[in-house]
Design an enzyme around this catalytic site. Structure first.
Site: not given
Ligand code: RB5
Length: 156
Positions: A13, A70, A72, A103, A138
């Site tokens: 963004d 973005c 955060t 994993h 996994h």
């Protein structure tokens, strides 16, 4: 794969546009075929639109890997993980970058331009791209995620 090179779709963004440019350059230097899905400027945009663009490429198989940035990394992670077959991981440190691949078989790397430096994000992206899914126990867990997606898809 594009011309024998692993393909990557990247977007951000407005908050992540500078970091996106930096990560794109690094990946081109490492030999990846990178598709920039925008934006081109730092004008304000809505992160779900760009998360969707990258997630659709990964979900549809047109890109092997996605990268999203973005402020955060949280909004991009939430939005991208709505798409079937997408496992987006916010790479908050080097350990997470490694284990998201080993994993979780994560296929979208997410970064926060306001929470980490460009150098740290670039290093984590390098780790993420170099690692492969460990499978074994996994794989059973990732298959359970796929089964949840299928069940939810049938409910919608
Ligand atoms: C934009 O101001 C900001 O909300 C966005 O970049 C992101 O951090 C959302 O999760």
């Amino acid at each position: 794969m594009k011309n024998g090179r692993r393909s990557v779709a990247i977007a951000s963004d407005h908050a992540g546009v500078e970091m996106k440019r930096h990560l794109l350059q690094a990946m081109e230097g490492w030999g990846y075929a990178v598709e920039d899905l925008g934006p081109r400027t730092a004008d304000s945009v809505d992160y779900p639109d760009y998360a969707e663009a990258v997630a659709l490429r990964v979900s549809g198989g047109q890109a092997d890997v996605g990268v999203l940035v973005c402020g955060t990394g949280i909004g991009m992670s939430i939005a991208a993980n709505k798409f079937s077959g997408v496992r987006a991981a916010l790479l908050y440190d080097d350990f997470a970058a490694k284990y998201a691949r080993l994993h979780n078989d994560a296929n979208v790397a997410v970064f926060g331009a306001r929470t980490m430096t460009e150098e740290a994000a670039t290093a984590r992206l390098g780790i993420f791209l170099a690692e492969s899914f460990e499978k074994g126990r996994h794989e059973r867990r990732v298959k359970k995620i796929v089964r949840i997606e299928k069940r939810l898809g049938q409910q919608a």
